[in-house]
Design a protein around this motif. Sequence first.
Motif, mmCIF file in Angstrom:
data_model
loop_
_atom_site.group_PDB
_atom_site.id
_atom_site.type_symbol
_atom_site.label_atom_id
_atom_site.label_comp_id
_atom_site.label_asym_id
_atom_site.label_seq_id
_atom_site.Cartn_x
_atom_site.Cartn_y
_atom_site.Cartn_z
ATOM 1 N N ASP A 1 5.136 5.616 11.638
ATOM 2 C CA ASP A 1 4.020 4.670 11.477
ATOM 3 C C ASP A 1 2.895 5.249 10.638
ATOM 4 N N ALA A 2 2.621 6.529 10.788
ATOM 5 C CA ALA A 2 1.525 7.145 10.025
ATOM 6 C C ALA A 2 1.839 7.152 8.532
ATOM 7 N N VAL B 1 -2.213 2.052 2.136
ATOM 8 C CA VAL B 1 -3.468 2.380 1.448
ATOM 9 C C VAL B 1 -3.209 2.656 -0.033
ATOM 10 N N LEU B 2 -2.172 3.420 -0.313
ATOM 11 C CA LEU B 2 -1.849 3.734 -1.706
ATOM 12 C C LEU B 2 -1.390 2.492 -2.471
ATOM 13 N N ALA B 3 -0.686 1.577 -1.774
ATOM 14 C CA ALA B 3 -0.177 0.374 -2.433
ATOM 15 C C ALA B 3 -1.307 -0.547 -2.868
#
Length: 591
Positions: free
Chosen positions: A57-58, A65-67
Amino acid sequence: MLIRAALAMLLLLAAAAWAQPQQAAFDLVVRAPGPLRELLERNLELRRYRDVSDLDDAEIARLIVLADKDARELLATQGYFAPQVSIARESGPRTRLVVDVQPGERTRVRGVDIAFEGDIATSTDTDALAQRQTIVGGWELPVGRPFAQAPWDQAKAVATRQLLARRYPAGRISYSLADVDAATASAQLGLRLDSGALFRLGPVRVTGVERYDPLLVPRLARLPEGSIYDQEKIVQAQIRLAGSGYFDSAFIFVDPQSDPLAAPVQVTVREAPLQKVVLGLGFSTDGGPRASVEHTHNRLPVIGWRAVTKLQAEQKNPYLQTEWIAIPDASGWRWSVLARGERLDDDRLVTHSQRLRMGRFQNGDRIDRNMYVQYERATVDNPRNVQLTPLDTGTGSAITGNYLWTGRYFDDLRLPTSGYGVGLELGGGLTLGNVRQPFQRTVVRWLGFRPLASGRLQLRAEAGAVLARRNATIPATQLFRTGGDTTVRGYKFLDIGVPLPGGFIGPGRYLTVESLEWQRPILRGGRRTEFEHTLFVDAGAVADQIGDLRAKVGIGTGVRWRSPVGPVEGAIAYGVQARRFRLHFSAGFVF
């Protein structure tokens, strides 16, 4: 043995594990307007991690966030700098990541500032002024156009090519900026082009010449020392060298780091064989099937001239010809000697002719000139033995002096779509029969292309006149007949002339030919193909008196293929006066 067995077992276990289906970590769904959805689906970094089965999950949270950043950068390349992007994680049998995009208003160009440095900025030469205007006027991302990274890069590349194309091979972009205001969805573009110094060509340096005269390369290239650098002229020089028959390939390079006052022109060539033989087979609706053999000797012993000898076997027009040509002098003029014997059968009359010519010619980029003295003799027979006089048939001999001038101002000399060409032939001489009579011959030709919203118009016109006393026995080769694939379609080869007793068609002293053709592209899926549809009207007349000229008209339609070697056309035409249809095939563009 035990070690080998253990290794084999490990390999089998690894292969079995690899063969097990991998459980994907998540599904990816993109919700965005059509083109943007495809862009994101193809390029989002998330795609690379879908099939990684051991993401926790992490790690998925970090990818989300990067996407978000990745999606915004991709949308910015298309001119969307203030999009709303949300990425939701939905639970289920398998985790699903949903990328929802509202692109917002697309950024448009608010202003463009193109500036110049170097010689192009300070020169008062009209050529430099025109080059600046071409770059500014041809800018591909003007005010009001949607802004995106690819068109911005393309516009800069085009402007740079226009700078490098002439005068400034060391030119470069010294500054460029796209100042985007996301709040107003606008972009201010700035570009500064540094031309550097004006380049002039220096001496020609040649490598690769062994068997031919070293003077041949600079005289064929026609890149005089001191002339201004022009990329198009360099390309044309390469084409001339490679197409001259002396060289299989040619490469010309001007180093932009060299002295701009006299930049050396490096020419590298690969020589063609000293001799070659070419065998040919062909067909035309005018002459039927044909076979030919051509021998070329590129450097005759002692004199160093080229000799081209060709024998063509054809039902209608067999011939044997040899032409010897000198290398060009410093101004491009070349001496030539030609001898030709041929037989011409038009299904009514059979003309045997011999020709001997000597003169000089010059082929330029746009203009060709030819001056020569010629002796010719024609003997005309009729298989049905109808009583005809030499005045009727053109039996006779003559010596003439001739000047030919041809100007080609087309956009493309192989496949023209606009522009025009003009040809002029002036000749005068003396018949060599029992009674010697002077005569004068003039021919004017014109061909033009006019672009239309759908296709183009091709207009063609030709007029010829032979001025002499009525009793002058002028050879048939100096007189006129017309009709066939490339003149007046709908009629047989040379079927338009002066009517003679017994149904024969003889040559005449006056000629007119006109043609109007509409050429339209054939579309497939809304896009142009290499094929065109043609509709045309041709007309031609031949007579011994101007008042007797009566046009014979042909109308028809055809299909033209714009092949890599030139146009190839098939057409069907109806001869209005002949009252019959005829098929016509032609290949190549010659003016």
